[in-house]
Design an enzyme around this catalytic site. Sequence first.
Site, mmCIF file in Angstrom:
data_model
loop_
_atom_site.group_PDB
_atom_site.id
_atom_site.type_symbol
_atom_site.label_atom_id
_atom_site.label_comp_id
_atom_site.label_asym_id
_atom_site.label_seq_id
_atom_site.Cartn_x
_atom_site.Cartn_y
_atom_site.Cartn_z
ATOM 1 N N SER A 1 80.247 -6.259 70.327
ATOM 2 C CA SER A 1 78.981 -6.750 70.091
ATOM 3 C C SER A 1 77.938 -5.627 69.285
ATOM 4 O O SER A 1 77.057 -5.942 68.662
ATOM 5 C CB SER A 1 78.086 -7.145 71.436
ATOM 6 N N HIS B 1 81.172 -13.556 70.643
ATOM 7 C CA HIS B 1 80.666 -13.441 69.102
ATOM 8 C C HIS B 1 81.424 -14.276 68.117
ATOM 9 O O HIS B 1 81.077 -14.027 67.033
ATOM 10 C CB HIS B 1 80.369 -12.060 69.109
ATOM 11 N N LYS C 1 75.520 -18.517 71.855
ATOM 12 C CA LYS C 1 75.653 -17.573 70.481
ATOM 13 C C LYS C 1 75.638 -18.667 69.409
ATOM 14 O O LYS C 1 74.628 -19.483 69.136
ATOM 15 C CB LYS C 1 76.422 -16.616 70.650
#
Length: 385
Positions: free
Chosen positions: A176, A204, A235
Amino acid sequence: MNFLKKELENIKNKGQYRELTYLKGSQNKYCSFEDKKVLLMASNNYLGLCDDERIKKVSKDAIDNYGVGSGGSRLTTGSYDVHKKLEEEIAILKNREAALLFNTGYMANIGVITSICNKEWIIFSDEFNHASIIDGCRLSGAKIVVYKHSDMKDLKQKVKLYKGAKRIIITDGVFSMDGDIVKLPEIIKISKDNDIWVMVDDAHATGILGEKGSGTEEYFGLKGQVDIQVGTLSKALASEGGYVAGSYELIEYLKNKARSFIYSTALSPIVVSAALKALYIIKKDNNLRKNLLNNSKWFQEELKERGFCILESETPIIPLLVGDEDKAMKFSKMLFEEGIFIPAIRPPSVPKDTSRLRITLMATHTKENLNFVLDKISYVFKKLK
Ligand SMILES: *Cc1c(COP(=O)(O)O)cnc(C)c1O
């Protein structure tokens, strides 16, 4: 109570005191922080779906069908048909036999690691892994062996050094803070050669990497190689919740053993319906993520051309290195005054002297938006010196 006050003073003196800022309205590329409208270059809402009309419509319908709260834990009265449907769709996206929802990605990591690993286990953990992995490892009581970030030589050496029957490598799929992708082919090889399990947290990467947006396995053409897949719905999927995907036995085991699954009220059918709709959109339309990744490549080239030092990445996460903590903070603050939100990330979140502006792109950013940001970054940087 004196202790609390003292510790807060301590944090303040170190310049690490954190406070909340509140948004008005929805999360899109333009946001209002308190009363200042800014262009957001920092969201995990990578595909811009948090404010998508189709998803909002489905969520409103979900309220009409289900009401608001789920009313119970998953094993009592909190499991609805949409939970089942979403789990089936995640399993398909991830090419697995089954999947299980958790209330957050954080809880998914805590649940899966603590229910599987105990003091008989050895966990090999990348030094840059997400806090939820680190916490899961600590709570499990396993022996934790941290290897240098994506350093396969170090991992191999440690695998040789720490022998045992029950071993697992745990890693982020996309890291991240740096935005780089795990060296999955090497990790899979090490795991096969040494009979070690692999767990990847694709928070992610899900909805972003791979032709179908399935994540890092698909990106590397290694479908089905990872033993345990973890991720989040918060996300690219623009909702809330976490998941684990894997074999039928793994998922049945978690339903019976994972405490963060068992002892917590189920996700509301509203957010589950929203995530399900986002999944359908991502499946049908790969233009969103293609645009996003093309824009990221272009933006990185432009930053380099202007002489900025960045960590290059194949993801929407672009760290612009500043080095000094105070300078990074000032940079971020001045950009905010110019109408752009990019947070400064400082130690302890990143190593000393690598303070940075952490830029993340969204699929809804246009070239015009990005050119505006490039101009402002150059302008502010000159004033900083
Ligand atoms: C964001 C993130 C999480 C946490 O997910 P939540 O759903 O926000 O709790 C876990 N792991 C990684 C790698 C993340 O980036």
